[in-house]
Design an enzyme around this catalytic site. Structure first.
Site, mmCIF file in Angstrom:
data_model
loop_
_atom_site.group_PDB
_atom_site.id
_atom_site.type_symbol
_atom_site.label_atom_id
_atom_site.label_comp_id
_atom_site.label_asym_id
_atom_site.label_seq_id
_atom_site.Cartn_x
_atom_site.Cartn_y
_atom_site.Cartn_z
ATOM 1 C CG ASP A 86 -1.635 -4.624 -15.930
ATOM 2 O OD1 ASP A 86 -2.257 -3.986 -15.072
ATOM 3 O OD2 ASP A 86 -0.993 -5.651 -15.673
ATOM 4 N N GLY B 205 0.791 -1.233 0.000
ATOM 5 C CA GLY B 205 0.000 0.000 0.000
ATOM 6 C C GLY B 205 0.819 1.277 0.000
ATOM 7 C CD GLU C 181 4.458 1.611 -9.374
ATOM 8 O OE1 GLU C 181 3.528 1.057 -9.967
ATOM 9 O OE2 GLU C 181 5.056 1.091 -8.398
ATOM 10 C CG ASN D 246 -4.544 -1.170 -13.090
ATOM 11 O OD1 ASN D 246 -4.442 -1.526 -11.916
ATOM 12 N ND2 ASN D 246 -3.814 -1.712 -14.057
ATOM 13 C CG HIS E 94 1.001 -2.324 -15.289
ATOM 14 N ND1 HIS E 94 1.024 -3.451 -14.486
ATOM 15 C CD2 HIS E 94 1.745 -2.625 -16.384
ATOM 16 C CE1 HIS E 94 1.738 -4.389 -15.086
ATOM 17 N NE2 HIS E 94 2.191 -3.915 -16.228
HETATM 18 C C1 GAR Z 1 2.875 -1.364 -7.599
HETATM 19 O O1 GAR Z 1 4.158 -1.485 -8.138
HETATM 20 C C2 GAR Z 1 1.814 -1.450 -8.682
HETATM 21 O O2 GAR Z 1 2.174 -0.796 -9.853
HETATM 22 C C3 GAR Z 1 1.716 -2.934 -8.901
HETATM 23 O O3 GAR Z 1 1.703 -3.438 -7.576
HETATM 24 C C4 GAR Z 1 2.549 -2.606 -6.761
HETATM 25 C C5 GAR Z 1 1.822 -2.251 -5.483
HETATM 26 O O4 GAR Z 1 2.655 -1.590 -4.576
HETATM 27 N N1 GAR Z 1 0.551 -3.287 -9.644
HETATM 28 C C6 GAR Z 1 0.556 -4.158 -10.656
HETATM 29 O O5 GAR Z 1 1.529 -4.807 -10.964
HETATM 30 C C7 GAR Z 1 -0.763 -4.297 -11.415
HETATM 31 N N2 GAR Z 1 -0.590 -5.121 -12.547
HETATM 32 P P1 GAR Z 1 2.069 -0.953 -3.245
HETATM 33 O O6 GAR Z 1 1.184 -2.008 -2.587
HETATM 34 O O7 GAR Z 1 3.264 -0.628 -2.394
HETATM 35 O O8 GAR Z 1 1.287 0.276 -3.618
#
Ligand code: GAR
Length: 199
Positions: free
Chosen positions: A157, A16, A186, A115, A117
């Site tokens: 995605d 998160g 991100e 979303n 990604h």
């Molecule tokens: C992030 O890197 C996000 O882009 C990825 O999960 C991670 C969550 O990090 N999502 C994907 O890969 C979706 N296909 P977080 O829980 O620390 O925010």
């Protein structure tokens, strides 16, 4: 509580840190929105604690009971959409949510589900995108990667891009240093996308 603020529901599956970036942007007046609910499909997701610390209601909504009862992904998506709908979101943010939603969910919130990604459009969709991009860089197959926020569609995605940022590789990058830079990017991109969409 300012009831004129746009209402966000954020879905997570793990740490998160992107949820935290959103909560920090709100606390720092960078984002004028309210997170009205955080949903996780994993009970132990640390993001649930981040939400609770910020006073945001949480919902743990696992798929397993549906599977165990022989019920479908569409049943799960429909019930989750109903739960989320009760919070009347202006925007549903998938911030590390590791389920792919069917139209049953997406059609309930047309053009209101975005979303995050950790790869550029049409590259490395699905899980472990950063690891796969880093491996491709090491093999000399790609020169850069990056991250994006896009409108969610049933195909994983992909969908209309809202914000994206290139995250260049450095010659001395390890997977860990590259991953850390990607996550920093991100955290910017997700906040920019929410501002952009709600502007
Ligand atoms: C992030 O890197 C996000 O882009 C990825 O999960 C991670 C969550 O990090 N999502 C994907 O890969 C979706 N296909 P977080 O829980 O620390 O925010």
């Amino acid at each position: 509580m300012d009831n004129s603020l746009k209402r966000l529901v954020v879905l997570i599956s793990g740490n998160g840190t992107n949820l935290q970036a959103i909560l920090d942007a709100i606390a720092n007046s960078v984002l004028a929105v309210r997170v009205v609910l955080v949903v996780s499909n994993h009970k132990t997701a640390y993001g649930l604690q981040r939400a609770a610390s910020a006073g945001v209601p949480t919902l743990y909504f696992p798929l397993k009971p549906y599977r165990d009862a022989g019920r479908s992904r569409e049943d799960y998506d429909a019930d989750l959409a109903t739960q989320i709908g009760n919070y009347e979101p202006d925007l549903v943010v998938l911030a590390g949510w590791m389920h792919v939603f069917s139209p049953v969910f997406l059609d309930r919130f047309p053009h209101r589900v975005i979303n995050l990604h950790p790869a550029l459009p049409n590259t490395f969709s699905g899980t472990e995108a950063i690891q796969r991009a880093y491996a491709a860089y090491r093999k000399g197959e790609i020169a850069t990667s990056g991250c994006m926020v896009h409108y969610a569609v049933p195909e994983v995605d992909t969908g209309q891009v809202i914000t994206q940022e290139i995250v260049p590789f450095k010659a001395d990058d390890t997977l860990e240093t590259y991953e850390a830079r990607m996550h920093e990017a991100e955290h910017q991109v997700i906040v920019a996308a929410i501002r952009n969409v709600l502007a």
